[in-house]
Scaffold this active site. Structure first.
Site, PDB file in Angstrom:
ATOM      1  N   ARG A 105     -27.256   1.446  43.385  1.00 44.53           N
ATOM      2  CA  ARG A 105     -26.248   0.719  42.629  1.00 44.53           C
ATOM      3  C   ARG A 105     -24.983   0.602  43.473  1.00 44.53           C
ATOM      4  NH1 ARG A 105     -29.769  -0.880  39.871  1.00 44.53           N
ATOM      5  NH2 ARG A 105     -30.060  -0.634  37.627  1.00 44.53           N
TER       6      ARG A 105
ATOM      7  N   HIS B   1     -29.366  -8.037  45.367  1.00 48.02           N
ATOM      8  CA  HIS B   1     -30.012  -7.145  44.393  1.00 48.02           C
ATOM      9  C   HIS B   1     -31.478  -7.556  44.231  1.00 48.02           C
ATOM     10  CE1 HIS B   1     -29.140  -4.338  40.788  1.00 48.02           C
ATOM     11  NE2 HIS B   1     -30.410  -4.276  41.089  1.00 48.02           N
TER      12      HIS B   1
HETATM   13  P1  NAP Z   1     -35.676   8.461  39.084  1.00 53.89           P
HETATM   14  O1  NAP Z   1     -37.170   8.515  39.114  1.00 53.89           O
HETATM   15  O2  NAP Z   1     -34.962   8.865  37.853  1.00 53.89           O
HETATM   16  O3  NAP Z   1     -35.175   9.362  40.304  1.00 53.89           O
HETATM   17  C1  NAP Z   1     -33.844   9.743  40.447  1.00 53.89           C
HETATM   18  C2  NAP Z   1     -33.756  10.760  41.584  1.00 53.89           C
HETATM   19  O4  NAP Z   1     -32.367  11.038  41.816  1.00 53.89           O
HETATM   20  C3  NAP Z   1     -34.421  12.104  41.231  1.00 53.89           C
HETATM   21  O5  NAP Z   1     -35.081  12.618  42.362  1.00 53.89           O
HETATM   22  C4  NAP Z   1     -33.230  12.983  40.851  1.00 53.89           C
HETATM   23  O6  NAP Z   1     -33.418  14.363  41.102  1.00 53.89           O
HETATM   24  C5  NAP Z   1     -32.177  12.445  41.803  1.00 53.89           C
HETATM   25  N1  NAP Z   1     -30.835  12.767  41.329  1.00 53.89           N
HETATM   26  C6  NAP Z   1     -30.234  12.394  40.166  1.00 53.89           C
HETATM   27  N2  NAP Z   1     -29.002  12.924  40.089  1.00 53.89           N
HETATM   28  C7  NAP Z   1     -28.825  13.650  41.215  1.00 53.89           C
HETATM   29  C8  NAP Z   1     -27.759  14.447  41.717  1.00 53.89           C
HETATM   30  N3  NAP Z   1     -26.619  14.612  41.025  1.00 53.89           N
HETATM   31  N4  NAP Z   1     -27.921  15.065  42.904  1.00 53.89           N
HETATM   32  C9  NAP Z   1     -29.079  14.925  43.599  1.00 53.89           C
HETATM   33  N5  NAP Z   1     -30.127  14.169  43.189  1.00 53.89           N
HETATM   34  C10 NAP Z   1     -29.995  13.548  42.004  1.00 53.89           C
HETATM   35  O7  NAP Z   1     -35.177   6.994  39.464  1.00 53.89           O
HETATM   36  P2  NAP Z   1     -35.947   5.832  40.248  1.00 53.89           P
HETATM   37  O8  NAP Z   1     -36.911   5.144  39.382  1.00 53.89           O
HETATM   38  O9  NAP Z   1     -36.439   6.390  41.536  1.00 53.89           O
HETATM   39  O10 NAP Z   1     -34.735   4.820  40.513  1.00 53.89           O
HETATM   40  C11 NAP Z   1     -33.566   5.222  41.188  1.00 53.89           C
HETATM   41  C12 NAP Z   1     -32.478   4.169  41.050  1.00 53.89           C
HETATM   42  O11 NAP Z   1     -32.814   3.027  41.848  1.00 53.89           O
HETATM   43  C13 NAP Z   1     -32.287   3.595  39.667  1.00 53.89           C
HETATM   44  O12 NAP Z   1     -31.485   4.442  38.863  1.00 53.89           O
HETATM   45  C14 NAP Z   1     -31.627   2.267  39.940  1.00 53.89           C
HETATM   46  O13 NAP Z   1     -30.225   2.390  39.887  1.00 53.89           O
HETATM   47  C15 NAP Z   1     -32.052   1.931  41.361  1.00 53.89           C
HETATM   48  N6  NAP Z   1     -32.883   0.721  41.414  1.00 53.89           N
HETATM   49  C16 NAP Z   1     -32.459  -0.337  42.154  1.00 53.89           C
HETATM   50  C17 NAP Z   1     -33.247  -1.471  42.255  1.00 53.89           C
HETATM   51  C18 NAP Z   1     -32.828  -2.642  43.091  1.00 53.89           C
HETATM   52  O14 NAP Z   1     -33.427  -3.702  43.003  1.00 53.89           O
HETATM   53  N7  NAP Z   1     -31.823  -2.510  43.924  1.00 53.89           N
HETATM   54  C19 NAP Z   1     -34.479  -1.526  41.601  1.00 53.89           C
HETATM   55  C20 NAP Z   1     -34.876  -0.426  40.848  1.00 53.89           C
HETATM   56  C21 NAP Z   1     -34.076   0.701  40.769  1.00 53.89           C
HETATM   57  P3  NAP Z   1     -34.574  15.204  40.317  1.00 53.89           P
HETATM   58  O15 NAP Z   1     -35.879  14.703  40.867  1.00 53.89           O
HETATM   59  O16 NAP Z   1     -34.324  16.594  40.711  1.00 53.89           O
HETATM   60  O17 NAP Z   1     -34.385  14.884  38.866  1.00 53.89           O
HETATM   61  C1  GLV Z   2     -32.922  -2.814  39.074  1.00 56.38           C
HETATM   62  O1  GLV Z   2     -31.887  -2.717  39.639  1.00 56.38           O
HETATM   63  C2  GLV Z   2     -33.478  -1.797  38.253  1.00 56.38           C
HETATM   64  O2  GLV Z   2     -32.755  -0.860  37.896  1.00 56.38           O
HETATM   65  O3  GLV Z   2     -34.670  -1.898  37.935  1.00 56.38           O
END
Ligand code: NAP
Ligand code: GLV
Length: 312
Positions: free
Chosen positions: A224, A272
């Site tokens: 983000r 994005h």
């Molecule tokens: P997720 O499965 O919830 O994984 C989040 C990771 O971040 C987990 O490993 C978590 O640790 C870690 N984390 C959270 N807070 C933390 C902190 N304070 N210190 C250290 N580590 C921390 O999320 P995801 O599905 O992988 O997605 C991640 C993010 O990608 C989304 O929230 C979104 O903003 C972004 N995204 C962007 C796009 C795009 O097109 N640009 C698309 C999709 C998603 P734990 O494993 O220990 O809980």
């Molecule tokens: C895109 O940014 C998502 O959070 O899936």
């Protein structure tokens, strides 16, 4: 059962027909002010008014992985938020990050410039041992990215809240290990959710710790815009502390036409687009979860249910 669909700025028709096809007995419709009460909502960035008018919602199914926009809203008391997990996003994210990393590491931009000038020039091979990659966030997307990067034999570090045991990935966990993680990483990939703990985490103080504090760091932000303190980036690039950045997400989206990131020679901007929501995969995932809830399984233990305390 009534399902309401509220996808701000996105076309809802194919979502409505896809859901209706899976639930022929249900009433599936696009939300509009004054719409009748629904059991479940399929949403992207809905207005506060929708939530205020739907106090009986059981499930709020977010068609993206990140729920930061939802968590800014006042939720009905008993509504559970469920995000899409992967559904085809992880492989896209792995492609995007590997592309950005390899483009930088192999100096493909410089070869491109040479080629345009008809210049046949080799560059000295770089050692991947000198380009350790640090992935912030080892969740659904971060783990897939870390494993994909490791396939190219880069040393890979991962930073998360809880320790991980992933083959080939060195795990750093918690705030106390952040400095060590940064010092051991040269290319930094952000795949964290936005929470009060992670907002602004990519800032001068942290970015100057990359690569043991030596120049040569590189930033790939695919999480983000709120993770990056935008005003800190260009001075670090211009001073030579950082070699470059690939940015997919921004504080303001669309990125304003006059934003300096568009024209900076060391910054690559994409709109994005690193991991797009895939409609069919996402509908299939949401449908199976609604079926589970309606079948009596409830939300406990369901993958993708957002923990409001943690903020992701
Ligand atoms: P997720 O499965 O919830 O994984 C989040 C990771 O971040 C987990 O490993 C978590 O640790 C870690 N984390 C959270 N807070 C933390 C902190 N304070 N210190 C250290 N580590 C921390 O999320 P995801 O599905 O992988 O997605 C991640 C993010 O990608 C989304 O929230 C979104 O903003 C972004 N995204 C962007 C796009 C795009 O097109 N640009 C698309 C999709 C998603 P734990 O494993 O220990 O809980
Ligand atoms: C895109 O940014 C998502 O959070 O899936």
């Amino acid at each position: 059962m009534h399902i309401t669909v509220c996808l701000t700025d996105l076309k809802p028709d194919a979502w409505v027909s896809g859901l209706q096809h899976e639930f022929p007995e249900a009433h599936v419709s696009v939300w509009q002010p004054g719409a009748p009460p629904a059991d479940h909502a399929v949403v992207w960035s809905p207005p506060q008014r929708m939530l205020d008018e739907q106090p009986g919602l059981r499930g709020l199914f977010n068609i993206g992985a990140g729920v930061d926009a939802l968590l800014k809203l006042r939720m009905p008391l008993h509504t559970r938020i469920v995000r899409v997990e992967d559904a085809g996003m992880a492989v896209q994210m792995a492609e995007y990050v590997c592309h950005a990393l390899i483009r930088h590491f192999r100096e493909f931009d410089a070869y491109e410039v040479d080629a345009r000038q008809g210049s046949w020039g080799y560059r000295a091979p770089r050692l991947r041992s000198q380009f350790p990659v640090g992935v912030m966030g080892l969740g659904v997307l971060g783990e897939r990215v870390a494993k994909a990067v490791a396939q190219f034999d880069f040393p890979v570090n991962g930073w998360s809240r809880s320790p991980k045991d992933i083959a080939g990935i060195r795990s750093f966990a918690g705030h106390q290990s952040l400095d060590a993680f940064l010092a051991e990483s040269r290319v930094l990939v952000c795949l964290l959710p936005v929470t009060p703990d992670t907002r602004g985490i990519l800032r001068r103080e942290t970015l100057t710790k990359l690569n043991g504090g030596a120049p040569g760091g590189y930033v790939i932000n695919v999480a983000r815009g709120a993770h990056l303190v935008e005003a800190d980036l260009i001075p670090l690039l211009d001073a030579g502390q950082l070699d470059g950045a690939t940015l997919d997400v921004f504080e303001t989206e669309p990125l304003p036409a006059d934003h300096p990131f568009w024209r900076h020679p060391k910054i690559t901007v994409t709109p994005h687009a690193s991991a797009r929501t895939l409609r069919e995969e996402s509908i299939a995932q949401i449908v199976s979860k609604i079926r589970a809830v309606e079948g009596g399984a409830g939300f406990d233990g369901m993958a993708g249910v957002v923990d409001l305390e943690r903020g992701y």
